[in-house]
Design a protein around this motif. Structure first.
Motif, PDB file in Angstrom:
ATOM      1  N   VAL A  89       0.652  -1.325   0.055  1.00 42.00           N
ATOM      2  CA  VAL A  89      -0.040   0.081   0.027  1.00 42.00           C
ATOM      3  C   VAL A  89       0.937   1.309  -0.100  1.00 42.00           C
ATOM      4  O   VAL A  89       0.707   2.191  -0.775  1.00 42.00           O
ATOM      5  CB  VAL A  89      -0.887  -0.156   1.235  1.00 42.00           C
ATOM      6  CG1 VAL A  89      -1.748   1.237   1.413  1.00 42.00           C
ATOM      7  CG2 VAL A  89      -2.057  -1.133   0.989  1.00 42.00           C
ATOM      8  N   LEU A 129       2.362   1.584  -3.394  1.00 40.67           N
ATOM      9  CA  LEU A 129       1.476   2.054  -4.298  1.00 40.67           C
ATOM     10  C   LEU A 129       1.058   3.629  -4.145  1.00 40.67           C
ATOM     11  O   LEU A 129       0.712   4.315  -5.345  1.00 40.67           O
ATOM     12  CB  LEU A 129       0.146   1.128  -4.058  1.00 40.67           C
ATOM     13  CG  LEU A 129      -1.093   1.235  -5.175  1.00 40.67           C
ATOM     14  CD1 LEU A 129      -0.567   0.922  -6.739  1.00 40.67           C
ATOM     15  CD2 LEU A 129      -2.150   0.403  -4.827  1.00 40.67           C
ATOM     16  N   ALA A 130       1.140   3.932  -3.161  1.00 41.67           N
ATOM     17  CA  ALA A 130       0.784   5.462  -2.748  1.00 41.67           C
ATOM     18  C   ALA A 130       1.774   6.291  -3.425  1.00 41.67           C
ATOM     19  O   ALA A 130       1.548   7.494  -3.793  1.00 41.67           O
ATOM     20  CB  ALA A 130       0.687   5.901  -1.060  1.00 41.67           C
ATOM     21  N   LYS A 179      -5.354   1.350 -10.337  1.00 40.54           N
ATOM     22  CA  LYS A 179      -4.674   1.635  -9.013  1.00 40.54           C
ATOM     23  C   LYS A 179      -5.633   1.625  -7.920  1.00 40.54           C
ATOM     24  O   LYS A 179      -5.445   1.320  -6.917  1.00 40.54           O
ATOM     25  CB  LYS A 179      -3.969   2.938  -9.200  1.00 40.54           C
ATOM     26  CG  LYS A 179      -3.274   3.412  -7.917  1.00 40.54           C
ATOM     27  CD  LYS A 179      -2.382   4.711  -8.194  1.00 40.54           C
ATOM     28  CE  LYS A 179      -1.962   5.258  -6.758  1.00 40.54           C
ATOM     29  NZ  LYS A 179      -1.140   6.529  -6.628  1.00 40.54           N
ATOM     30  N   ASN A 201      -5.541  -0.701  -4.804  1.00 44.86           N
ATOM     31  CA  ASN A 201      -5.538  -0.134  -3.514  1.00 44.86           C
ATOM     32  C   ASN A 201      -6.677  -0.475  -2.469  1.00 44.86           C
ATOM     33  O   ASN A 201      -6.668  -0.839  -1.394  1.00 44.86           O
ATOM     34  CB  ASN A 201      -5.653   1.836  -3.610  1.00 44.86           C
ATOM     35  CG  ASN A 201      -5.212   2.188  -2.462  1.00 44.86           C
ATOM     36  OD1 ASN A 201      -4.239   1.633  -1.772  1.00 44.86           O
ATOM     37  ND2 ASN A 201      -5.317   3.331  -2.265  1.00 44.86           N
ATOM     38  N   ASN A 260      -6.474  -2.779   0.886  1.00 41.07           N
ATOM     39  CA  ASN A 260      -7.077  -2.068   2.206  1.00 41.07           C
ATOM     40  C   ASN A 260      -7.989  -3.208   2.888  1.00 41.07           C
ATOM     41  O   ASN A 260      -8.098  -3.223   3.907  1.00 41.07           O
ATOM     42  CB  ASN A 260      -7.641  -0.834   2.104  1.00 41.07           C
ATOM     43  CG  ASN A 260      -6.409   0.302   1.998  1.00 41.07           C
ATOM     44  OD1 ASN A 260      -5.421   0.317   2.687  1.00 41.07           O
ATOM     45  ND2 ASN A 260      -6.644   1.094   0.971  1.00 41.07           N
TER      46      ASN A 260
END
Length: 117
Positions: free
Chosen positions: A40, A43-44, A65, A69, A73
């Motif tokens: 995560v 990815l951010a 994306k 995400n 989560n």
């Protein structure tokens, strides 16, 4: 050795094996949770228009994306719930182990106040 002591020893062994299994599950869940958190975080850092791929078995599939995400989560949330459940199981089994150990100590120690003659 009295039958009740043998039964308690057997139960203690079973509980210790269960505890080992629970602890292995806990470690596995924690490792997976860390991996998801790291994913995560990575990815951010990527641009919103970056090309993202996710695994599906032995394949890599192009994905959005935001969807990846959301999935990560959700997975993290499930792992946190599972971690909580496993921690409760661990506490319960540890308490049972302690209780049986106490009873075994009582069974195996001589009764105070009895003469040995």
């Amino acid at each position: 050795m009295p039958p009740n002591v043998q039964e308690r020893l057997l139960r203690l062994q079973q509980l210790q094996q269960t505890l080992q299994s629970i602890m292995a599950q806990k470690q596995q869940v924690e490792m997976e949770k860390v991996e998801v958190e790291q994913t995560v975080a990575e990815l951010a850092k990527t641009a919103d228009d970056a090309v993202i791929y996710k695994t599906a078995g032995s394949l890599l599939i192009k994905a959005e994306k935001t969807k990846v995400n959301e999935d990560l989560n959700e997975r993290k949330s499930l792992l946190e719930t599972r971690s909580t459940v496993i921690a409760r199981q661990e506490e319960r089994v540890k308490a049972q182990v302690k209780e049986i150990q106490t009873k075994l100590q009582e069974d195996l120690s001589p009764v105070s106040g009895q003469s040995l003659s």
